[in-house]
Design an enzyme around this catalytic site. Structure first.
Site, PDB file in Angstrom:
ATOM      1  N   LYS A 116       0.769  -1.275  -0.089  1.00 16.39           N
ATOM      2  CA  LYS A 116      -0.171  -0.005   0.067  1.00 16.39           C
ATOM      3  C   LYS A 116       0.737   1.335   0.068  1.00 16.39           C
ATOM      4  O   LYS A 116       0.579   2.325  -0.790  1.00 16.39           O
ATOM      5  CB  LYS A 116      -0.938  -0.107   1.185  1.00 16.39           C
ATOM      6  CG  LYS A 116      -1.874  -1.170   1.299  1.00 16.39           C
ATOM      7  CD  LYS A 116      -3.073  -0.939   0.167  1.00 16.39           C
ATOM      8  CE  LYS A 116      -4.095  -2.136   0.521  1.00 16.39           C
ATOM      9  NZ  LYS A 116      -3.707  -3.330  -0.072  1.00 16.39           N
ATOM     10  N   GLY A 165     -10.883  -5.488   3.772  1.00 14.61           N
ATOM     11  CA  GLY A 165     -11.168  -4.851   4.994  1.00 14.61           C
ATOM     12  C   GLY A 165     -10.546  -5.700   6.240  1.00 14.61           C
ATOM     13  O   GLY A 165     -10.743  -5.284   7.570  1.00 14.61           O
ATOM     14  N   HIS A 208     -17.359   4.911  -1.069  1.00 21.59           N
ATOM     15  CA  HIS A 208     -16.363   3.979  -1.570  1.00 21.59           C
ATOM     16  C   HIS A 208     -16.804   3.701  -2.894  1.00 21.59           C
ATOM     17  O   HIS A 208     -17.753   2.946  -3.210  1.00 21.59           O
ATOM     18  CB  HIS A 208     -16.194   2.605  -0.729  1.00 21.59           C
ATOM     19  CG  HIS A 208     -15.170   1.765  -1.147  1.00 21.59           C
ATOM     20  ND1 HIS A 208     -14.637   0.821  -0.406  1.00 21.59           N
ATOM     21  CD2 HIS A 208     -14.903   1.343  -2.423  1.00 21.59           C
ATOM     22  CE1 HIS A 208     -13.710   0.341  -0.883  1.00 21.59           C
ATOM     23  NE2 HIS A 208     -13.795   0.370  -2.197  1.00 21.59           N
ATOM     24  N   HIS A 235     -15.585  -2.885   7.540  1.00 14.83           N
ATOM     25  CA  HIS A 235     -14.928  -2.242   6.339  1.00 14.83           C
ATOM     26  C   HIS A 235     -15.038  -3.327   5.173  1.00 14.83           C
ATOM     27  O   HIS A 235     -14.192  -3.550   4.460  1.00 14.83           O
ATOM     28  CB  HIS A 235     -13.263  -2.392   6.821  1.00 14.83           C
ATOM     29  CG  HIS A 235     -13.024  -1.182   7.654  1.00 14.83           C
ATOM     30  ND1 HIS A 235     -13.222  -0.056   7.623  1.00 14.83           N
ATOM     31  CD2 HIS A 235     -12.561  -1.322   9.179  1.00 14.83           C
ATOM     32  CE1 HIS A 235     -13.089   0.768   8.765  1.00 14.83           C
ATOM     33  NE2 HIS A 235     -12.553   0.011   9.645  1.00 14.83           N
ATOM     34  N   GLU A 275      -9.543   1.584  -6.528  1.00 12.81           N
ATOM     35  CA  GLU A 275     -10.528   2.049  -5.473  1.00 12.81           C
ATOM     36  C   GLU A 275     -10.396   3.403  -5.137  1.00 12.81           C
ATOM     37  O   GLU A 275      -9.241   3.671  -4.805  1.00 12.81           O
ATOM     38  CB  GLU A 275     -10.652   1.047  -4.257  1.00 12.81           C
ATOM     39  CG  GLU A 275     -11.016  -0.409  -4.700  1.00 12.81           C
ATOM     40  CD  GLU A 275     -11.151  -1.327  -3.485  1.00 12.81           C
ATOM     41  OE1 GLU A 275     -11.104  -0.994  -2.314  1.00 12.81           O
ATOM     42  OE2 GLU A 275     -11.481  -2.514  -3.794  1.00 12.81           O
ATOM     43  N   ARG A 299      -7.100  -8.041  -9.467  1.00 14.71           N
ATOM     44  CA  ARG A 299      -7.782  -9.417  -9.444  1.00 14.71           C
ATOM     45  C   ARG A 299      -9.030  -9.059  -9.919  1.00 14.71           C
ATOM     46  O   ARG A 299      -9.406  -7.836  -9.820  1.00 14.71           O
ATOM     47  CB  ARG A 299      -7.648 -10.193  -8.075  1.00 14.71           C
ATOM     48  CG  ARG A 299      -8.302  -9.282  -7.131  1.00 14.71           C
ATOM     49  CD  ARG A 299      -8.409 -10.243  -5.744  1.00 14.71           C
ATOM     50  NE  ARG A 299      -8.564  -9.309  -4.427  1.00 14.71           N
ATOM     51  CZ  ARG A 299      -9.619  -8.790  -4.209  1.00 14.71           C
ATOM     52  NH1 ARG A 299     -10.751  -9.065  -4.993  1.00 14.71           N
ATOM     53  NH2 ARG A 299      -9.793  -8.074  -3.013  1.00 14.71           N
TER      54      ARG A 299
END
Length: 672
Positions: A116, A165, A208, A235, A275, A299
């Site tokens: 990340k 999440g 989101h 989440h 996202e 994916r």
């Protein structure tokens, strides 16, 4: 095109990939664990290979066994589905080294987007907007705390290698940071093998919204519009829809181009999802929406069917074609959007008990009137209701895998039409044998916030008054249905023999029959009166009213205080009542069977579900207060904290970290 592929996954996604492969004339190989020896996905494929024990680490994560199975069966490529090995760059590299095509992006793209912190730095160079935060490699807890204080609370701690999440904690104030960090790191290393985290500003009123992207080996990349996944618990997504309500054409294009830029920055190939977290000043002001890159999932996503519904495209077919080296089937200007689609994730869990995962056998598993991949191609935009699953009636939902049972997808010309179809399809979904979130999903769909598209990730908390501990059927109607079904069953057993009928007939006067009913631990007395005018029923303190019932093609029509069509499935003395309005449980009990019951002795703390002990927060002799955390358990890939039910002293710890527990096992003894 490939002649044979191996599907390195299980359940719904394995069945879904196998169906498209079959339609394209591609043979498939399944892999399975001990627990999945007779699973639906095994039978959906042409061949199947056993790869190990029930736990994922002993089977579906054993990638060398999976590669051996592919080579032994002559498979040319491996489709990883989602989860498990789908975002494992080492596995993607190993496929290439073994001469197999990995049906997914290059390992370099997985690595770049899987970390990340590094991916945020990459996106910054590509000009993709970022949320303020800390994405550095220094993982000193004191530094992380200082960075969180600098960013300003609330902040979000996220596992750098995470997804789905997991390894994620929201922190509202500085003094809670360290405890949340420890929990996040522990869950991250168990799930991903790395406890590195990043810190981000927790955006207020966030939505989101994600963009589906697709790249090919010729350097082409397109976006297939957006999905709104704002409705979440823990989440994790609950409902997903496309297109995102309130999205303007200008914002859609901006986000789409940003997503393509993100994909091109890592030379992306195949299906991926970029996202974004979207900040909104107000629910009804689309022009105020600002978007920030959150992460890229390298994916196919669980929610890809809503994109298929609005585009009429089969994304798995695109995956196979791109993996074979073919160019993308369509250019950006040729991709069209039609109507509105919503997906509901049906999960084995108890929403009224903090979404605690559930296990058990699907004793009753009745699906709505829908198309599935076994019978047709649901990428056809004319399909109104689609149901994707990897289980059958009689199958067991075990603690080894994710709690999702099935996905229900609806498509309509408008959002309002899709909402109506979703509610109807959920009403037709009947599951008995374990707790599910089906009724909770109906409550969400009917809530003011969702119905009017006032969307953000706090929707469930905001609407909790109408989402949890609801009784949409009512005690009177539930009792009438249970008793009517009991009488109907007795009449069926009696057949044509009038002397065997228990209908209360007598030549004069009236007679009464008493029932003891229990719902949510509350006992209700009901009195059924047989008279010359027919049956009359009184429930609790309610008025005694005539009771009539008749069998219809789709259930028993019961007339008491109101007319209600119902279906009842029995498990022992417990009746599971399904109606168009909602579902309820009620037991019909013999009062003598419960005579002499005593309350459970105090001082016990038991496992609420099968799982593993992660840690204890106390030791023998500790004095604790009610609500104080005592232990952490892990089940279905999630951590659950068990708290003290009352003040007391810890007398004995009955297990050690790492031990497996059955549901109801006593973890420790606590003085009362």
């Amino acid at each position: 095109m490939f002649k044979k592929i191996l599907i390195a996954n299980r359940g719904e996604i394995a069945c879904r990939v196998a169906a498209t492969a079959r339609r394209m004339g591609v043979k498939t190989v399944a892999v399975y664990s001990d627990a999945d020896a007779s699973a639906k996905h095994v039978q959906a494929c042409d061949e199947a290979v056993h790869v190990g024990g029930s736990a994922p680490k002993d089977s579906y994560l054993q990638w060398q066994r999976i590669l051996d199975a592919a080579k032994a069966t002559g498979a040319e490529a491996v489709h990883p589905g989602y989860g498990f090995l789908s975002e494992n760059e080492a596995f993607a590299n190993a496929c290439a080294e073994a001469g197999l095509v990995f049906i997914g992006p290059p390992a370099s793209a997985i690595l770049a987007m899987g970390l990340k912190a590094e991916s945020k730095q990459l996106m910054e160079k590509a000009g993709v907007p970022l949320v303020p935060g800390y994405h550095g490699s220094n993982q000193d807890p004191a530094l992380l705390q200082a960075e969180a204080d600098r960013i300003g609370y609330p902040v979000l701690i996220k596992a750098s290698a995470g997804g789905g999440g997991k390894g994620m904690r929201a922190v509202d104030k500085s003094q809670d940071f360290m405890a949340a960090l420890e929990s996040c790191k522990r869950e991250a290393i168990n799930s991903f093998g790395s406890d590195a985290v990043l810190i981000e500003k927790y955006v207020q009123r966030p939505r989101h919204i994600e963009i589906q992207v697709f790249g090919d080996t010729q350097g082409n990349c397109v976006y297939l519009f957006e999905r709104d996944c704002s409705v979440q618990r823990r989440h994790q997504k609950v409902l997903e829809e496309a297109p995102a309500p309130g999205m303007t054409p200008e914002l859609r294009q901006q986000m789409g181009l940003a997503a393509v830029a993100a994909a091109k920055a890592v030379n992306y190939v195949g299906a991926g999802t970029v996202e974004f977290i979207v900040e909104q000043a107000a629910y009804d002001q689309p022009d105020s929406m600002r978007f920030y890159f959150m992460e890229m999932n390298t994916r196919l996503q669980v929610e890809h069917p809503v994109t298929e519904a609005i585009t009429g495209l089969d994304l798995v077919e695109w995956q196979l074609r791109v993996a074979c080296g073919e160019p993308l089937p369509l250019a950006q200007e040729d991709i069209r959007m039609q109507g509105h689609a919503i997906e509901a994730r049906i999960c084995a869990e108890n929403p009224d008990n903090n979404f605690l995962p559930a296990t058990g056998t699907l004793a009753v598993y009745r699906k709505p009137q829908a198309v599935s991949f076994e019978r047709a191609d649901p990428s056809d935009a004319s399909v109104a209701v689609r149901f994707d699953d990897g289980v059958r009636e009689g199958d067991t939902i075990s603690p080894f895998y994710d709690s999702m049972v099935a996905k229900l997808i609806v498509h309509g010309d408008t959002r309002e039409q899709a909402l109506a179809r979703l509610d109807t399809a959920l009403a037709q979904t009947q599951i008995v044998g374990l707790n599910t979130n089906v009724q909770f999903l109906r409550h969400v769909v009917r809530s003011d916030s969702f119905a009017t598209a006032k969307l953000d990730t706090a929707l469930i908390q905001r609407e909790e008054a109408v989402l949890f501990n609801q009784d949409p059927v009512g005690v009177q109607a539930t009792a009438a249905a249970v008793i009517a079904h009991t009488l109907a069953a007795e009449q069926t057993l009696a057949g044509e023999d009038p002397f065997s009928a228990r209908d209360g007939f007598q030549s004069h006067g009236t007679t009464q029959r008493h029932f003891t009913l229990v719902q949510d631990e509350q006992r209700v007395q009901a009195v059924l009166t047989y008279g010359r005018e027919g049956l009359a029923l009184g429930v609790g303190a309610g008025e005694t009213l005539p009771l009539q019932f008749s069998m219809q093609a789709d259930g028993l029509l019961v007339q008491h205080a109101e007319r209600l069509l119902s279906t009842v499935h029995w498990q022992g003395e417990v009746a599971h009542v399904f109606t168009p309005r909602g579902a309820a449980r009620m037991s019909l009990q013999d009062p003598l069977a419960h005579a002499g019951e005593v309350a459970e002795e105090g001082g016990r703390l038991t496992a609420p579900m099968p799982g593993k002990v992660v840690s204890f927060a106390v030791k023998v002799g500790d004095k604790v207060k009610a609500g104080q955390p005592l232990a952490v358990m892990e089940a279905m890939k999630m951590e659950h904290t068990l708290a003290a039910p009352h003040d007391g002293e810890v007398l004995e710890l009955l297990y050690a970290p790492g031990d497996q527990l059955a549901e109801g096992a006593e973890l420790l003894k606590l003085s009362s």
